[in-house]
Design a protein around this motif. Structure first.
Motif, PDB file in Angstrom:
ATOM      1  N   LEU A  15       0.838  -1.195   0.000  1.00 43.12           N
ATOM      2  CA  LEU A  15       0.000   0.000   0.000  1.00 43.12           C
ATOM      3  C   LEU A  15       0.874   1.247   0.000  1.00 43.12           C
ATOM      4  N   GLU A  16       0.650   2.120  -0.976  1.00 41.94           N
ATOM      5  CA  GLU A  16       1.324   3.413  -1.000  1.00 41.94           C
ATOM      6  C   GLU A  16       0.400   4.410  -0.314  1.00 41.94           C
ATOM      7  N   ILE A  17       0.874   5.001   0.775  1.00 44.22           N
ATOM      8  CA  ILE A  17       0.064   5.928   1.569  1.00 44.22           C
ATOM      9  C   ILE A  17       0.627   7.333   1.411  1.00 44.22           C
ATOM     10  N   TYR A  18      -0.178   8.204   0.843  1.00 44.32           N
ATOM     11  CA  TYR A  18       0.202   9.591   0.579  1.00 44.32           C
ATOM     12  C   TYR A  18      -0.516  10.506   1.562  1.00 44.32           C
ATOM     13  N   LEU A  19       0.232  11.383   2.237  1.00 50.50           N
ATOM     14  CA  LEU A  19      -0.333  12.311   3.209  1.00 50.50           C
ATOM     15  C   LEU A  19      -0.164  13.746   2.740  1.00 50.50           C
ATOM     16  N   ASP A  20      -1.183  14.560   2.978  1.00 52.24           N
ATOM     17  CA  ASP A  20      -1.054  15.996   2.738  1.00 52.24           C
ATOM     18  C   ASP A  20      -0.431  16.588   3.996  1.00 52.24           C
ATOM     19  N   ASN A  21       0.870  16.401   4.114  1.00 53.76           N
ATOM     20  CA  ASN A  21       1.621  16.805   5.284  1.00 53.76           C
ATOM     21  C   ASN A  21       2.826  17.629   4.827  1.00 53.76           C
ATOM     22  N   MET A  22       3.247  18.580   5.632  1.00 54.99           N
ATOM     23  CA  MET A  22       4.371  19.441   5.254  1.00 54.99           C
ATOM     24  C   MET A  22       5.571  18.616   4.810  1.00 54.99           C
ATOM     25  N   ASP A  23       6.258  19.118   3.838  1.00 53.75           N
ATOM     26  CA  ASP A  23       7.483  18.524   3.311  1.00 53.75           C
ATOM     27  C   ASP A  23       7.282  17.205   2.574  1.00 53.75           C
ATOM     28  N   ASN A  24       6.047  16.794   2.310  1.00 51.26           N
ATOM     29  CA  ASN A  24       5.817  15.576   1.534  1.00 51.26           C
ATOM     30  C   ASN A  24       5.801  15.843   0.042  1.00 51.26           C
ATOM     31  N   VAL A  25       5.707  17.112  -0.348  1.00 55.25           N
ATOM     32  CA  VAL A  25       5.728  17.491  -1.755  1.00 55.25           C
ATOM     33  C   VAL A  25       6.753  18.604  -1.914  1.00 55.25           C
ATOM     34  N   LYS A  26       7.604  18.479  -2.942  1.00 56.50           N
ATOM     35  CA  LYS A  26       8.579  19.544  -3.186  1.00 56.50           C
ATOM     36  C   LYS A  26       8.851  19.672  -4.677  1.00 56.50           C
ATOM     37  N   VAL A  27       9.263  20.864  -5.046  1.00 57.78           N
ATOM     38  CA  VAL A  27       9.724  21.098  -6.410  1.00 57.78           C
ATOM     39  C   VAL A  27      11.201  20.732  -6.413  1.00 57.78           C
ATOM     40  N   LYS A  28      11.519  19.689  -7.152  1.00 52.61           N
ATOM     41  CA  LYS A  28      12.892  19.191  -7.191  1.00 52.61           C
ATOM     42  C   LYS A  28      13.714  19.904  -8.259  1.00 52.61           C
ATOM     43  N   ALA A 112       4.524  24.273  -2.318  1.00 49.37           N
ATOM     44  CA  ALA A 112       5.803  23.990  -2.979  1.00 49.37           C
ATOM     45  C   ALA A 112       5.971  24.834  -4.237  1.00 49.37           C
ATOM     46  N   VAL A 113       4.903  24.969  -5.026  1.00 45.53           N
ATOM     47  CA  VAL A 113       4.984  25.763  -6.265  1.00 45.53           C
ATOM     48  C   VAL A 113       5.112  27.252  -5.928  1.00 45.53           C
ATOM     49  N   ILE A 114       4.361  27.716  -4.944  1.00 48.57           N
ATOM     50  CA  ILE A 114       4.447  29.128  -4.536  1.00 48.57           C
ATOM     51  C   ILE A 114       5.852  29.433  -4.002  1.00 48.57           C
ATOM     52  N   ASP A 115       6.439  28.526  -3.247  1.00 43.20           N
ATOM     53  CA  ASP A 115       7.819  28.712  -2.776  1.00 43.20           C
ATOM     54  C   ASP A 115       8.776  28.841  -3.955  1.00 43.20           C
ATOM     55  N   SER A 116       8.548  28.050  -4.989  1.00 42.66           N
ATOM     56  CA  SER A 116       9.382  28.113  -6.180  1.00 42.66           C
ATOM     57  C   SER A 116       9.216  29.465  -6.886  1.00 42.66           C
ATOM     58  N   ILE A 117       7.995  29.971  -6.923  1.00 42.25           N
ATOM     59  CA  ILE A 117       7.750  31.300  -7.504  1.00 42.25           C
ATOM     60  C   ILE A 117       8.515  32.351  -6.706  1.00 42.25           C
ATOM     61  N   GLU A 118       8.443  32.265  -5.388  1.00 40.20           N
ATOM     62  CA  GLU A 118       9.155  33.224  -4.528  1.00 40.20           C
ATOM     63  C   GLU A 118      10.659  33.143  -4.746  1.00 40.20           C
ATOM     64  N   GLU A 119      11.190  31.935  -4.933  1.00 45.33           N
ATOM     65  CA  GLU A 119      12.619  31.770  -5.250  1.00 45.33           C
ATOM     66  C   GLU A 119      12.976  32.511  -6.530  1.00 45.33           C
ATOM     67  N   GLN A 120      12.123  32.369  -7.536  1.00 41.98           N
ATOM     68  CA  GLN A 120      12.369  33.041  -8.810  1.00 41.98           C
ATOM     69  C   GLN A 120      12.366  34.561  -8.637  1.00 41.98           C
ATOM     70  N   LYS A 121      11.477  35.069  -7.814  1.00 44.54           N
ATOM     71  CA  LYS A 121      11.390  36.514  -7.582  1.00 44.54           C
ATOM     72  C   LYS A 121      12.631  37.042  -6.870  1.00 44.54           C
ATOM     73  N   ARG A 122      13.290  36.189  -6.102  1.00 44.90           N
ATOM     74  CA  ARG A 122      14.516  36.597  -5.400  1.00 44.90           C
ATOM     75  C   ARG A 122      15.760  36.440  -6.279  1.00 44.90           C
ATOM     76  N   GLU A 123      15.584  35.896  -7.462  1.00 40.63           N
ATOM     77  CA  GLU A 123      16.698  35.670  -8.387  1.00 40.63           C
ATOM     78  C   GLU A 123      17.419  36.993  -8.675  1.00 40.63           C
ATOM     79  N   ASN A 124      18.725  36.934  -8.729  1.00 44.83           N
ATOM     80  CA  ASN A 124      19.527  38.124  -9.008  1.00 44.83           C
ATOM     81  C   ASN A 124      19.566  38.360 -10.520  1.00 44.83           C
ATOM     82  N   VAL A 125      18.716  39.272 -10.985  1.00 44.24           N
ATOM     83  CA  VAL A 125      18.660  39.562 -12.420  1.00 44.24           C
ATOM     84  C   VAL A 125      19.511  40.785 -12.724  1.00 44.24           C
ATOM     85  N   GLN A 126      20.257  40.699 -13.820  1.00 44.03           N
ATOM     86  CA  GLN A 126      21.171  41.779 -14.144  1.00 44.03           C
ATOM     87  C   GLN A 126      21.002  42.306 -15.558  1.00 44.03           C
ATOM     88  N   SER A 127      20.192  41.632 -16.339  1.00 44.34           N
ATOM     89  CA  SER A 127      20.021  42.082 -17.720  1.00 44.34           C
ATOM     90  C   SER A 127      18.566  41.890 -18.138  1.00 44.34           C
TER      91      SER A 127
END
Length: 166
Positions: A15-28, A112-127
């Motif tokens: 049985l594969e048991i999937y939980l909607d629990n913190m850190d169980n899903v991440k953008v790799k 997880a996806v929203i965290d990834s969006i926030e990471e992109q917004k913090r990206e150091n853009v120079q051009s």
């Protein structure tokens, strides 16, 4: 005490048991193409418990979500540790149902996806090129948040090297 939302898939291995629990899903990983003809892709990691007899183990497997220029969604197996690997056709369909009817609606997936969006917004853009690339990645991630159950139901499951034929 907190009540958790969970889903279970009965496979030939247990049985594969999937939980909607913190850190169980991440953008790799996030794949940003070099050309406009290639689709963006996001690799999602999912932790779950595999219950065999009276024993269990924690697993983490992956899959890619690909959205082409026509907003058609495709699921792709990761090259290693695929969420779809070594499963029968009915187990693969059950896993696809799990993604479409449950996973994409969980708070952890969205977080997880929203965290990834926030990471992109913090990206150091120079051009201007950097700005365009980051903006395109953010737009793609926002599309991922808008995926509906029907998009996943219509999606095919393909190996990683597969590309859309337009």
């Amino acid at each position: 005490m907190e009540l958790l939302d969970a889903q279970v898939i009965n496979t030939q291995y247990g049985l594969e048991i999937y939980l909607d629990n913190m850190d169980n899903v991440k953008v790799k990983a996030l794949y940003a193409p070099d050309s406009d003809n290639e689709p963006y892709e996001i690799m999602i990691g999912v932790k779950y418990f595999l219950l065999r007899d009276r024993y269990y183990e924690t697993k983490e497997n992956y899959f890619w979500i690909n959205i082409n220029n026509d907003n058609v969604v495709m699921l792709k197996e990761s090259n290693t540790e695929s969420l779809f690997a070594v499963k029968s056709e009915s187990e693969r369909e059950a896993t696809k149902d799990l993604i479409g009817k449950w996973l994409i609606k969980t708070n952890n997936f969205k977080h997880a996806v929203i965290d990834s969006i926030e990471e992109q917004k913090r990206e150091n853009v120079q051009s201007e090129v950097d700005i365009t690339q980051v903006t395109n990645r953010i737009n793609f991630l926002e599309k991922v948040l808008q995926i509906k159950t029907e998009d996943i139901e219509r999606a095919s499951i393909n190996p990683r090297g597969y590309v859309f034929s337009n």
